[in-house]
Motif scaffolding. Structure first.
Motif, PDB file in Angstrom:
ATOM      1  N   GLY A  78       7.162  10.113  -5.245  1.00  0.00           N
ATOM      2  CA  GLY A  78       6.222  10.233  -4.131  1.00  0.00           C
ATOM      3  C   GLY A  78       5.798   8.914  -3.536  1.00  0.00           C
ATOM      4  O   GLY A  78       6.502   7.909  -3.621  1.00  0.00           O
ATOM      5  N   SER A  79       4.628   8.971  -2.916  1.00  0.00           N
ATOM      6  CA  SER A  79       4.073   7.811  -2.223  1.00  0.00           C
ATOM      7  C   SER A  79       3.315   6.953  -3.225  1.00  0.00           C
ATOM      8  O   SER A  79       2.474   7.452  -3.952  1.00  0.00           O
ATOM      9  CB  SER A  79       3.130   8.335  -1.134  1.00  0.00           C
ATOM     10  OG  SER A  79       2.182   7.356  -0.769  1.00  0.00           O
ATOM     11  N   GLY A  99      -9.621   3.271  -2.412  1.00  0.00           N
ATOM     12  CA  GLY A  99      -9.516   3.377  -0.954  1.00  0.00           C
ATOM     13  C   GLY A  99      -8.231   4.048  -0.491  1.00  0.00           C
ATOM     14  O   GLY A  99      -8.156   4.550   0.619  1.00  0.00           O
ATOM     15  N   GLN A 100      -7.214   4.054  -1.344  1.00  0.00           N
ATOM     16  CA  GLN A 100      -5.915   4.613  -0.939  1.00  0.00           C
ATOM     17  C   GLN A 100      -5.658   5.992  -1.567  1.00  0.00           C
ATOM     18  O   GLN A 100      -4.597   6.564  -1.380  1.00  0.00           O
ATOM     19  CB  GLN A 100      -4.773   3.681  -1.398  1.00  0.00           C
ATOM     20  CG  GLN A 100      -4.958   2.221  -1.095  1.00  0.00           C
ATOM     21  CD  GLN A 100      -4.834   1.922   0.369  1.00  0.00           C
ATOM     22  OE1 GLN A 100      -5.835   1.816   1.066  1.00  0.00           O
ATOM     23  NE2 GLN A 100      -3.628   1.806   0.874  1.00  0.00           N
ATOM     24  N   ARG A 101      -6.601   6.503  -2.333  1.00  0.00           N
ATOM     25  CA  ARG A 101      -6.285   7.604  -3.253  1.00  0.00           C
ATOM     26  C   ARG A 101      -5.773   8.870  -2.589  1.00  0.00           C
ATOM     27  O   ARG A 101      -5.008   9.611  -3.174  1.00  0.00           O
ATOM     28  CB  ARG A 101      -7.490   7.925  -4.138  1.00  0.00           C
ATOM     29  CG  ARG A 101      -8.660   8.563  -3.395  1.00  0.00           C
ATOM     30  CD  ARG A 101      -9.919   8.580  -4.258  1.00  0.00           C
ATOM     31  NE  ARG A 101     -11.007   9.296  -3.631  1.00  0.00           N
ATOM     32  CZ  ARG A 101     -11.737   8.832  -2.608  1.00  0.00           C
ATOM     33  NH1 ARG A 101     -11.463   7.648  -2.101  1.00  0.00           N
ATOM     34  NH2 ARG A 101     -12.703   9.542  -2.098  1.00  0.00           N
ATOM     35  N   HIS A 102      -6.183   9.138  -1.323  1.00  0.00           N
ATOM     36  CA  HIS A 102      -5.720  10.371  -0.680  1.00  0.00           C
ATOM     37  C   HIS A 102      -4.279  10.269  -0.183  1.00  0.00           C
ATOM     38  O   HIS A 102      -3.665  11.269   0.161  1.00  0.00           O
ATOM     39  CB  HIS A 102      -6.619  10.717   0.508  1.00  0.00           C
ATOM     40  CG  HIS A 102      -8.020  11.041   0.115  1.00  0.00           C
ATOM     41  ND1 HIS A 102      -8.308  12.010  -0.819  1.00  0.00           N
ATOM     42  CD2 HIS A 102      -9.208  10.520   0.502  1.00  0.00           C
ATOM     43  CE1 HIS A 102      -9.621  12.081  -0.985  1.00  0.00           C
ATOM     44  NE2 HIS A 102     -10.185  11.176  -0.193  1.00  0.00           N
ATOM     45  N   PHE A 103      -3.765   9.055  -0.122  1.00  0.00           N
ATOM     46  CA  PHE A 103      -2.457   8.843   0.508  1.00  0.00           C
ATOM     47  C   PHE A 103      -1.327   8.672  -0.505  1.00  0.00           C
ATOM     48  O   PHE A 103      -0.174   8.587  -0.122  1.00  0.00           O
ATOM     49  CB  PHE A 103      -2.503   7.580   1.379  1.00  0.00           C
ATOM     50  CG  PHE A 103      -3.480   7.656   2.504  1.00  0.00           C
ATOM     51  CD1 PHE A 103      -3.093   8.190   3.727  1.00  0.00           C
ATOM     52  CD2 PHE A 103      -4.779   7.219   2.359  1.00  0.00           C
ATOM     53  CE1 PHE A 103      -3.989   8.276   4.774  1.00  0.00           C
ATOM     54  CE2 PHE A 103      -5.685   7.300   3.402  1.00  0.00           C
ATOM     55  CZ  PHE A 103      -5.295   7.833   4.611  1.00  0.00           C
ATOM     56  N   ILE A 104      -1.685   8.533  -1.770  1.00  0.00           N
ATOM     57  CA  ILE A 104      -0.649   8.180  -2.751  1.00  0.00           C
ATOM     58  C   ILE A 104      -0.579   9.197  -3.880  1.00  0.00           C
ATOM     59  O   ILE A 104      -1.548   9.908  -4.157  1.00  0.00           O
ATOM     60  CB  ILE A 104      -0.896   6.763  -3.340  1.00  0.00           C
ATOM     61  CG1 ILE A 104      -2.321   6.632  -3.889  1.00  0.00           C
ATOM     62  CG2 ILE A 104      -0.626   5.697  -2.288  1.00  0.00           C
ATOM     63  CD1 ILE A 104      -2.604   5.289  -4.549  1.00  0.00           C
ATOM     64  N   ASN A 105       0.598   9.266  -4.489  1.00  0.00           N
ATOM     65  CA  ASN A 105       0.779  10.086  -5.680  1.00  0.00           C
ATOM     66  C   ASN A 105       0.540   9.278  -6.948  1.00  0.00           C
ATOM     67  O   ASN A 105       0.407   9.840  -8.024  1.00  0.00           O
ATOM     68  CB  ASN A 105       2.185  10.673  -5.714  1.00  0.00           C
ATOM     69  CG  ASN A 105       2.456  11.579  -4.530  1.00  0.00           C
ATOM     70  OD1 ASN A 105       3.130  11.194  -3.579  1.00  0.00           O
ATOM     71  ND2 ASN A 105       1.901  12.763  -4.567  1.00  0.00           N
ATOM     72  N   PRO A 160       0.799  -1.232   0.000  1.00  0.00           N
ATOM     73  CA  PRO A 160       0.000   0.000   0.000  1.00  0.00           C
ATOM     74  C   PRO A 160       0.832   1.283   0.000  1.00  0.00           C
ATOM     75  O   PRO A 160       0.360   2.308  -0.433  1.00  0.00           O
ATOM     76  CB  PRO A 160      -0.800  -0.089   1.294  1.00  0.00           C
ATOM     77  CG  PRO A 160      -0.691  -1.495   1.746  1.00  0.00           C
ATOM     78  CD  PRO A 160       0.597  -2.017   1.217  1.00  0.00           C
ATOM     79  N   PHE A 161       2.054   1.211   0.510  1.00  0.00           N
ATOM     80  CA  PHE A 161       2.837   2.446   0.659  1.00  0.00           C
ATOM     81  C   PHE A 161       4.305   2.144   0.380  1.00  0.00           C
ATOM     82  O   PHE A 161       4.927   1.377   1.089  1.00  0.00           O
ATOM     83  CB  PHE A 161       2.682   2.989   2.081  1.00  0.00           C
ATOM     84  CG  PHE A 161       3.529   4.185   2.392  1.00  0.00           C
ATOM     85  CD1 PHE A 161       3.192   5.430   1.890  1.00  0.00           C
ATOM     86  CD2 PHE A 161       4.664   4.073   3.184  1.00  0.00           C
ATOM     87  CE1 PHE A 161       3.970   6.549   2.184  1.00  0.00           C
ATOM     88  CE2 PHE A 161       5.450   5.189   3.485  1.00  0.00           C
ATOM     89  CZ  PHE A 161       5.094   6.428   2.982  1.00  0.00           C
ATOM     90  N   SER A 162       4.834   2.747  -0.674  1.00  0.00           N
ATOM     91  CA  SER A 162       6.243   2.569  -0.969  1.00  0.00           C
ATOM     92  C   SER A 162       6.866   3.909  -1.317  1.00  0.00           C
ATOM     93  O   SER A 162       6.235   4.755  -1.954  1.00  0.00           O
ATOM     94  CB  SER A 162       6.436   1.615  -2.147  1.00  0.00           C
ATOM     95  OG  SER A 162       7.761   1.716  -2.621  1.00  0.00           O
TER      96      SER A 162
END
Lengths: 522, 324
Positions: B20-21, B144-150, B12-14
């Protein structure tokens, strides 16, 4: 152990400075008085570790946290301190430094140093950027060397201004433990590049913490608020008279079902916490004469703006204990939770939902219980971040250290709790060190967290066990095992790392704080 | 029916898979046989031999012959309707949707303790722990992850082997009101044909390409494949302004970056100045066979290579963010 033994232990302690010894001696003296009067059942709950007064002392003669209205002070000067209003930048810094020595708190060091950019901007006329930088840098060093306490908090933002930018620059450069720093973020006001500077700083030095300005501002009135100590949000020109915390793990252990927990156990221990809040604040407000202080007379603080903090901790353990009480809980025993990283609080949606129910119930209790000395007659709910003697119980509503999911799942698991904790909540996200080369990722994560309802974004860039190197996650512990059996060529790096760690430990010795170590213990 | 992909892992996060994220989707299966592969279990597709089932200490694996397909987990779907997080490590469907009548292994991610015994016993060096996602299911995860990733990055294995899925996914992201701000990147070994690239280019923001060796012989020795297609891919991506990063995985004494440094620099210097030249350090984690006897790459080895490249004029070199 007798009082004299304790005193002797403190005065002969090899690692405490004279000033630290004085503080602990004062606490011993205070604690030789009888405790404020409480009922037998409250006394029992305290002995059992269900209700905790944070070792604030037997006879509270000063509030836990004080947030003076520094702007008013700079504007009017002080009769008591024989100071005229500040006229220029140097005046302002000098006046602030003086007042810091007169602001008490549980740590004996001010926990709130003010919204420094708003305070200082009126005094920047005629100064160029370089002059401001030099003056603030000296001030920053002075704070760290004279008031060495990581709970001492400066606030900046949400507006873009030269003081805010310069403080961020200096803080990244000096990498000091003190002062702690909160940057207020308001998506309607703060430009992206300023937030980017703040989040890049987190990659370099673990500071600042990013506060969700609109969320906090809505919770307080127009006179404002400040973030102090361990992410406590409190009314400006007021503060917290006391902090009483409830150990939710112990409360859960006293329940025989989830229904029992909500209907009986939680309300019962909450009422005991309120009894303690009343007893402690009554002493402070009625007997200690603290509110006769010049801080009140000169209207830098207002007695009606002090609220008790209703703290909670051990949510993770409480939820896992309660889940195990479910009739179909064969799968979810606590041992199971320990052996399987992906079950239990923080991972399992049912567990997270139950946690949220607990927070909502607490919110309801705190908002519907009148207190004699409160903010609008109420206490403020706080997710308490732990002290050094907490063992096997997780701070606040956090996910137990070492079992946290990836940062995004972590945020998503906890975001809905944040609406309830008016007086602050800190969920520290551990981000692996690859983020250092990619501050954009930290920026985006922060924005995502705040837009999900986080009141406060705090990240710790650290040596996670799970690290992502070049296209895969690896377990650092696996690598270490390999290294011990195999090649010795990389030991230089490890030795260097150990040296850095040792340095950090030495550093911490100078900043022993009452917040983390409320008494001397072996 | 929408395209589906065989997914070995979703991260989910790299911070190391593009700008970016990023949410990283690792697709199962690779056309290279690199001796230095750090994730050899992502190379082969599972043939449902069933050898792993008894070895699983958690009884998380089973063999299914029937046509019945396990339904996607309802919780995920219900939650997503309310905008709640989707547990991305849970598979919506852990069976091969395209050929349900064949035997297949079902992996219960909720029972799995990630001990990786199944990987150790697999005779094909594959994994039973894959999941199948349709494009719609993957879009739900990303939503579901769209606000946290670039953005998102497709990696592998070799992601481009499942090109139709990637094209449909990227194209859906680009035309979605809520997701179009996300950049779509591909992490690849560069073996994709020009025809394939041309189909993908309209939806691709950038690619990270591995150049595993300079000389044809070295490349063939390490990967089992020629590197001509890699150079072709790099040139094509350059022409279309889509070459985000060229990656050099340095193995002292095995890769030829130092031996052929002048020729390599001549080539790298002609790449766009925005293209990052990422140096990665080889280590033994996960490596099987002869590769595990090769020397690991230290920080000093990387520094020496970086120095040689810099002295000869390569700019925009990116060093590993940590060494293990």
């Amino acid at each position: 152990m007798t009082l004299q033994d304790n005193i002797e232990k403190i005065v002969t302690h090899p690692h405490l400075s004279p000033k630290q010894k004085s503080n602990y001696l004062a606490l011993e003296a205070e604690n030789s008085l009888p405790y404020v009067a409480v009922s037998e059942r409250l006394n029992n709950a305290m002995k059992q570790g269900i209700i905790c007064d944070m070792f604030e002392g037997h006879a509270p003669f000063k509030p836990r946290y004080v947030l003076p209205d520094y702007a008013k002070y700079l504007q009017q000067g002080s009769e008591y301190l024989e100071l005229s209003p500040a006229e220029d930048f140097d005046d302002a810094l000098n006046a602030l430094t003086i007042l810091y020595f007169h602001v008490p708190s549980v740590t004996n060091i001010p926990v709130y140093l003010g919204q420094l950019d708003t305070l200082l901007m009126p005094f920047t006329q005629g100064l160029d950027a370089e002059a401001i930088y030099r003056k603030l840098k000296r001030f920053w060093i002075l704070l760290d060397r004279t008031l060495p306490d990581a709970f001492m908090h400066v606030n900046i933002g949400p507006t873009d201004n030269i003081i805010c930018r310069t403080i961020l620059r200096i803080d990244a450069e000096l990498q000091q433990i003190a002062p702690n720093l909160t940057f207020m973020y308001d998506p309607a006001v703060t430009p992206d590049d300023l937030l980017f500077q703040a989040t890049s700083n987190i990659c370099q030095c673990g500071k600042p913490h990013i506060a969700n300005y609109p969320l906090h501002a809505d919770a307080f009135d127009a006179r404002g608020f400040g973030i102090v100590s361990c992410y406590n949000a409190l009314p400006l020109a007021g503060g917290a008279n006391t902090l009483v915390r409830v150990n939710l793990k112990e409360v859960a252990l006293n329940a025989n079902s989830i229904d029992d927990f909500f209907a009986q156990t939680l309300p019962y221990y909450s009422q005991l916490a309120f009894e303690l809040i009343e007893a402690r604040s009554a002493f402070l407000h009625q007997q200690s004469h603290f509110f006769d202080s010049f801080l009140v007379k000169e209207q830098l603080i207002d007695e009606s703006r002090f609220a008790p903090m209703f703290g909670i901790y051990g949510m993770a353990e409480a939820v896992n204990i309660l889940q195990a009480l479910l009739p179909n809980a064969a799968e979810i025993t606590t041992t199971n939770v320990a052996s399987k990283p992906n079950t239990g609080y923080g991972h399992n949606p049912d567990a997270n939902e139950l946690g949220l129910r607990v927070s909502a119930a607490l919110d309801n209790i705190v908002k519907s219980t009148l207190v004699t000395y409160g903010y609008n007659g109420r206490a403020l709910l706080h997710s308490q971040s732990g002290i050094s003697l907490d063992k096997n119980v997780t701070p606040g509503v956090r996910i137990p250290y070492g079992s946290e999911p990836d940062p995004i799942s972590h945020i998503q698991a906890l975001a809905k709790h944040h609406q309830y904790y008016t007086a602050g909540i800190s969920d520290i996200l551990t981000i692996d060190e690859t983020v250092k080369a990619n501050p954009q990722a930290m920026f985006q994560l922060c924005k995502g967290a705040l837009s999900s309802g986080f009141r406060e974004f705090s990240a710790n860039v650290a040596n996670n066990d799970l690290v992502r190197v070049t296209g895969y996650m690896v377990k650092r512990s696996d690598i270490e095992t390999f290294k011990q059996c195999g090649s010795r060529t990389n030991t230089t790096g490890l030795a260097a790392e150990a040296a850095i760690n040792t340095g950090i430990f030495q550093r911490q010795a100078r900043v022993i704080a009452h917040e983390q170590a409320p008494f001397i213990h072996e | 029916m929408s395209k589906h992909a065989v997914v070995s892992q979703i991260l989910p996060f790299s911070c190391v898979d593009g700008p970016g994220s990023r949410l990283v989707i690792f697709l199962q299966g690779c056309n290279y046989q690199c001796k230095n592969c750090h994730n050899p279990h992502t190379i082969s597709l599972c043939d449902a031999c069933g050898d792993c089932i008894d070895s699983c200490p958690e009884q998380a694996l089973s063999l299914i012959h029937s046509q019945a397909l396990p339904l996607p987990q309802m919780r995920s779907q219900e939650m997503s309707l309310h905008g709640d997080p989707i547990p991305v490590n849970h598979s919506p469907c852990s069976s091969p949707c395209s050929s349900p009548s064949k035997p297949h292994i079902v992996w219960d991610s909720t029972k799995c303790s990630q001990c990786d015994t199944c990987l150790a016993v697999c005779p094909r060096q594959s994994t039973p722990k894959t999941s199948h996602y349709t494009v719609e299911q993957m879009l739900e995860v990303i939503y579901g992850q769209r606000h946290f990733i670039n953005g998102i990055t497709l990696s592998g294995g070799e992601a481009s082997l499942q090109l139709p899925f990637i094209i449909e996914l990227f194209s859906a992201i680009k035309s979605s009101e809520h997701l179009s701000h996300l950049s779509c990147m591909l992490d690849t070994n560069g073996s994709l044909s020009s025809t394939g690239w041309h189909k993908l280019l309209p939806f691709l923001d950038g690619a990270m390409v591995d150049l595993k060796a300079w000389q044809q012989d070295t490349h063939h020795y390490i990967t089992g494949r020629d590197n001509q297609p890699v150079f072709t891919s790099i040139e094509l991506l350059t022409q279309h302004n889509k070459l985000y990063e060229v990656r050099l995985l340095h193995i002292p004494g095995i890769t030829d970056y130092e031996h052929d440094v002048d020729a390599l620099v001549g080539y790298l210097s002609n790449l766009p100045t925005e293209t990052r030249v990422k140096l990665n350090a080889f280590h033994h984690h996960g490596v099987k066979g002869i590769g595990s006897t090769w020397p690991q790459c230290t920080q000093a080895d990387i520094a020496r290579l970086a120095n040689q490249l810099t002295q000869r004029g390569v700019t925009n070199i990116v060093l590993p963010s940590l060494y293990i």
